[in-house]
Motif scaffolding. Sequence first.
Motif, mmCIF file in Angstrom:
data_model
loop_
_atom_site.group_PDB
_atom_site.id
_atom_site.type_symbol
_atom_site.label_atom_id
_atom_site.label_comp_id
_atom_site.label_asym_id
_atom_site.label_seq_id
_atom_site.Cartn_x
_atom_site.Cartn_y
_atom_site.Cartn_z
ATOM 1 N N VAL A 1 0.845 -1.187 0.000
ATOM 2 C CA VAL A 1 0.000 0.000 0.000
ATOM 3 C C VAL A 1 0.881 1.237 0.000
ATOM 4 N N GLU A 2 0.819 1.986 -1.098
ATOM 5 C CA GLU A 2 1.618 3.196 -1.242
ATOM 6 C C GLU A 2 0.856 4.411 -0.727
ATOM 7 N N SER A 3 1.591 5.391 -0.263
ATOM 8 C CA SER A 3 0.995 6.645 0.176
ATOM 9 C C SER A 3 2.041 7.754 0.075
ATOM 10 N N GLY A 4 1.591 8.994 0.216
ATOM 11 C CA GLY A 4 2.520 10.115 0.248
ATOM 12 C C GLY A 4 2.585 10.942 -1.013
ATOM 13 N N GLY A 5 1.897 10.521 -2.054
ATOM 14 C CA GLY A 5 1.910 11.296 -3.278
ATOM 15 C C GLY A 5 1.118 12.585 -3.121
ATOM 16 N N GLY A 6 1.175 13.419 -4.148
ATOM 17 C CA GLY A 6 0.441 14.671 -4.113
ATOM 18 C C GLY A 6 0.876 15.610 -5.205
ATOM 19 N N LEU A 7 0.405 16.839 -5.085
ATOM 20 C CA LEU A 7 0.733 17.897 -6.036
ATOM 21 C C LEU A 7 1.777 18.809 -5.401
ATOM 22 N N VAL A 8 2.857 19.033 -6.113
ATOM 23 C CA VAL A 8 3.944 19.866 -5.589
ATOM 24 C C VAL A 8 4.516 20.698 -6.713
ATOM 25 N N GLN A 9 5.047 21.854 -6.368
ATOM 26 C CA GLN A 9 5.687 22.692 -7.373
ATOM 27 C C GLN A 9 7.081 22.171 -7.680
ATOM 28 N N ALA A 10 7.551 22.493 -8.867
ATOM 29 C CA ALA A 10 8.916 22.117 -9.252
ATOM 30 C C ALA A 10 9.899 22.632 -8.210
ATOM 31 N N GLY A 11 10.848 21.771 -7.853
ATOM 32 C CA GLY A 11 11.809 22.108 -6.820
ATOM 33 C C GLY A 11 11.403 21.632 -5.438
ATOM 34 N N GLY A 12 10.175 21.196 -5.303
ATOM 35 C CA GLY A 12 9.673 20.734 -4.020
ATOM 36 C C GLY A 12 10.056 19.300 -3.727
ATOM 37 N N SER A 13 9.570 18.805 -2.587
ATOM 38 C CA SER A 13 9.911 17.453 -2.133
ATOM 39 C C SER A 13 8.658 16.680 -1.740
ATOM 40 N N LEU A 14 8.754 15.380 -1.855
ATOM 41 C CA LEU A 14 7.739 14.458 -1.360
ATOM 42 C C LEU A 14 8.446 13.226 -0.821
ATOM 43 N N ARG A 15 7.808 12.576 0.130
ATOM 44 C CA ARG A 15 8.317 11.307 0.639
ATOM 45 C C ARG A 15 7.211 10.272 0.495
ATOM 46 N N LEU A 16 7.459 9.294 -0.353
ATOM 47 C CA LEU A 16 6.517 8.203 -0.539
ATOM 48 C C LEU A 16 6.797 7.101 0.462
ATOM 49 N N SER A 17 5.729 6.459 0.917
ATOM 50 C CA SER A 17 5.843 5.327 1.834
ATOM 51 C C SER A 17 5.106 4.132 1.255
ATOM 52 N N CYS A 18 5.550 2.969 1.657
ATOM 53 C CA CYS A 18 4.903 1.733 1.225
ATOM 54 C C CYS A 18 4.831 0.795 2.421
ATOM 55 N N ALA A 19 3.627 0.390 2.762
ATOM 56 C CA ALA A 19 3.412 -0.561 3.852
ATOM 57 C C ALA A 19 3.224 -1.946 3.254
ATOM 58 N N ALA A 20 4.048 -2.892 3.692
ATOM 59 C CA ALA A 20 4.025 -4.242 3.144
ATOM 60 C C ALA A 20 3.496 -5.236 4.162
ATOM 61 N N SER A 21 2.784 -6.235 3.674
ATOM 62 C CA SER A 21 2.292 -7.307 4.548
ATOM 63 C C SER A 21 2.071 -8.562 3.730
ATOM 64 N N GLY A 22 1.971 -9.689 4.443
ATOM 65 C CA GLY A 22 1.658 -10.947 3.785
ATOM 66 C C GLY A 22 2.859 -11.729 3.282
ATOM 67 N N PHE A 23 4.057 -11.252 3.545
ATOM 68 C CA PHE A 23 5.269 -11.973 3.137
ATOM 69 C C PHE A 23 6.419 -11.530 4.025
ATOM 70 N N SER A 24 7.523 -12.253 3.936
ATOM 71 C CA SER A 24 8.683 -11.947 4.759
ATOM 72 C C SER A 24 9.467 -10.808 4.118
#
Length: 122
Positions: free
Chosen positions: A5-28
Amino acid sequence: EVQLVESGGGLVQAGGSLRLSCAASGFSFADYAMGWFRQAPGKEREGVSCSAGNDGSGLLLPSVKGRFAASRDNGKNALYLQMDNLKPEDTALYYCATCGWDDKNELVFDHWGQGTQVTVSS
């Protein structure tokens, strides 16, 4: 069942920053190489990163080196993508995925989530 499950996306101006996260389950999670790929409308999928380690050395795209950093927290079953100095050409749907290389040394992604949209305005 593998779930990502990914999260953290969005709308940002050029030069800006984002941090995407991914929550994993169901496997090692710690036993798998993990990465990110992205896909923009009308364009082919691009492998952004793939690594079993946590040192960010798995970045693949020359265009993101020096701007993006991939990391993981095996204790939290989580994968991250820090994106700095974003550019309009980074606009795409970003997916977290299990990854590896096939016998032709081509990057493959096996399981992925629903993606998170990143839009960079100029």
